[in-house]
Design an enzyme around this catalytic site. Sequence first.
Site, short mmCIF file in Angstrom:
data_model
loop_
_atom_site.label_atom_id
_atom_site.label_comp_id
_atom_site.label_asym_id
_atom_site.label_seq_id
_atom_site.Cartn_x
_atom_site.Cartn_y
_atom_site.Cartn_z
CB VAL A 1 13.36 -10.93 10.42
CG1 VAL A 1 14.22 -10.15 9.43
CG2 VAL A 1 13.37 -12.41 10.09
CG ASN B 1 6.87 -10.68 2.76
OD1 ASN B 1 7.51 -11.21 3.66
ND2 ASN B 1 6.71 -9.35 2.68
CE LYS C 1 2.27 -15.04 9.26
NZ LYS C 1 2.47 -14.62 7.85
NE ARG D 1 -1.58 -1.58 3.53
CZ ARG D 1 -1.80 -1.70 4.83
NH1 ARG D 1 -3.03 -1.58 5.30
NH2 ARG D 1 -0.80 -1.94 5.66
CE1 TYR E 1 1.99 -12.86 11.95
CE2 TYR E 1 3.14 -13.97 13.74
CZ TYR E 1 3.15 -13.40 12.48
OH TYR E 1 4.31 -13.37 11.75
CG ASP F 1 -5.75 -3.51 1.25
OD1 ASP F 1 -5.48 -4.72 1.42
OD2 ASP F 1 -6.35 -2.82 2.10
N1 LIG Z 1 9.81 -9.95 11.37
C1 LIG Z 1 9.71 -11.12 11.95
O1 LIG Z 1 10.39 -11.37 12.98
C2 LIG Z 1 8.81 -12.18 11.39
C3 LIG Z 1 8.78 -13.40 12.06
C4 LIG Z 1 7.97 -14.41 11.57
C5 LIG Z 1 7.23 -14.20 10.43
N2 LIG Z 1 7.28 -12.99 9.79
C6 LIG Z 1 6.49 -12.84 8.57
O2 LIG Z 1 7.30 -12.26 7.56
C7 LIG Z 1 6.47 -11.51 6.65
C8 LIG Z 1 7.04 -10.11 6.48
O3 LIG Z 1 7.11 -9.52 7.77
P1 LIG Z 1 8.00 -8.22 8.08
O4 LIG Z 1 8.53 -8.43 9.43
O5 LIG Z 1 8.90 -7.92 6.94
O6 LIG Z 1 6.81 -7.15 8.18
P2 LIG Z 1 6.71 -5.60 7.82
O7 LIG Z 1 8.02 -4.93 7.92
O8 LIG Z 1 5.59 -5.07 8.63
O9 LIG Z 1 6.29 -5.63 6.28
C9 LIG Z 1 5.02 -6.07 5.91
C10 LIG Z 1 4.77 -5.73 4.46
O10 LIG Z 1 3.44 -6.14 4.13
C11 LIG Z 1 2.78 -5.04 3.50
N3 LIG Z 1 1.35 -5.09 3.77
C12 LIG Z 1 0.73 -5.06 4.96
N4 LIG Z 1 -0.60 -5.05 4.79
C13 LIG Z 1 -0.82 -5.07 3.45
C14 LIG Z 1 -1.98 -5.06 2.64
N5 LIG Z 1 -3.21 -5.03 3.20
N6 LIG Z 1 -1.83 -5.08 1.29
C15 LIG Z 1 -0.61 -5.10 0.73
N7 LIG Z 1 0.53 -5.13 1.44
C16 LIG Z 1 0.42 -5.10 2.79
C17 LIG Z 1 3.43 -3.81 4.12
O11 LIG Z 1 3.29 -2.66 3.28
P3 LIG Z 1 2.11 -1.58 3.45
O12 LIG Z 1 1.85 -1.42 4.92
O13 LIG Z 1 2.67 -0.40 2.77
O14 LIG Z 1 0.93 -2.16 2.71
C18 LIG Z 1 4.87 -4.24 4.18
O15 LIG Z 1 5.50 -4.03 2.93
C19 LIG Z 1 5.07 -11.57 7.25
O16 LIG Z 1 4.34 -12.60 6.62
C20 LIG Z 1 5.30 -11.91 8.71
O17 LIG Z 1 4.21 -12.54 9.30
C21 LIG Z 1 8.05 -11.97 10.26
#
Ligand SMILES: NC(=O)c1ccc[n+]([C@@H]2O[C@H](COP(=O)([O-])OP(=O)(O)OC[C@H]3O[C@@H](n4cnc5c(N)ncnc54)[C@H](OP(=O)(O)O)[C@@H]3O)[C@@H](O)[C@H]2O)c1
Length: 246
Positions: free
Chosen positions: A184, A83, A155, A31, A151, A56
């Site tokens: 991460v 993702n 998942k 978004r 969450y 979105d």
């Molecule tokens: N970070 C961790 O420690 C961790 C651990 C386990 C799993 N994960 C998984 O890894 C993945 C990425 O996580 P991250 O940590 O990189 O998260 P992040 O930094 O919050 O990034 C999430 C991304 O998803 C996009 N997004 C959110 N809502 C959206 C929507 N409605 N439509 C389109 N895009 C959307 C966001 O962009 P906009 O808000 O601009 O739309 C952003 O680019 C997720 O599936 C998360 O569950 C992360």
Amino acid sequence: MALVTGGGRGIGQAVALQLADAGARVALVARSVDELNHTARLVADQGGEAFVHVADVTDAGQVAAALASITARWGPLEVLVNNAAVVSPLAPSAMLDPDEWAGAIALNVTAVARLSFTLLPAMLERGWGRIVNVSSGIAAHPAGMLRANAYATSKAALEAHTLNLAAELADTGVTVNAFRPGGVDTAMQAWIRGQNPEHIGAALHDRFTRNYEQGTLLTPEQSASLLLPRLATTATGQIWDAANPT
Ligand SMILES: NC(=O)c1ccc[n+]([C@@H]2O[C@H](COP(=O)([O-])OP(=O)(O)OC[C@H]3O[C@@H](n4cnc5c(N)ncnc54)[C@H](OP(=O)(O)O)[C@@H]3O)[C@@H](O)[C@H]2O)c1
């Protein structure tokens, strides 16, 4: 040609950069246009090609428009990295807004399935495709993150969806796998640390703060580099776990 949802920052951005580095043209959907454009610039800086489409992914019309513009430009998608996700709402379940809970499921599960189902016919026709659904270690331990019911539910459902679809598509050339990226250092983790401990629970808040302060989090690049080599294989129906790489 690859599509990475949530490619504007964090893990999605790192996956997009590494896909581009491996020679793929990458379409980026989320978004926040500024973040998407930033990732596209990073891809271009390393000599790759990126295409940005703001959408979105919970909105079926916006997804259809995104796919139409991406495929009109580059043809059929070969790689899909689902993702984008949210970790919210984090709150005691007795205080949860059920609509917010359903919104998380809509993004973390339904939007993923919609994208995959929409791209499947072209992948099956070509006899080649790679679908990766970014999951979380919470799917293995749903009771391990209290006040994160949406969450944990999403998942676990995502991994069931992944394994079921992979089994259905066995021997078609289209693989479907889940990737648990590990802990991460991203905006999602920072968001959790920024929440009121009384609301999300002191234990959860302390755990995420400690992980950050002790430097145990992976960088997005480290996490993505545990996924990328897998995409070159024919493995399907796997749950690749960055915390337990084998
Ligand atoms: N970070 C961790 O420690 C961790 C651990 C386990 C799993 N994960 C998984 O890894 C993945 C990425 O996580 P991250 O940590 O990189 O998260 P992040 O930094 O919050 O990034 C999430 C991304 O998803 C996009 N997004 C959110 N809502 C959206 C929507 N409605 N439509 C389109 N895009 C959307 C966001 O962009 P906009 O808000 O601009 O739309 C952003 O680019 C997720 O599936 C998360 O569950 C992360």
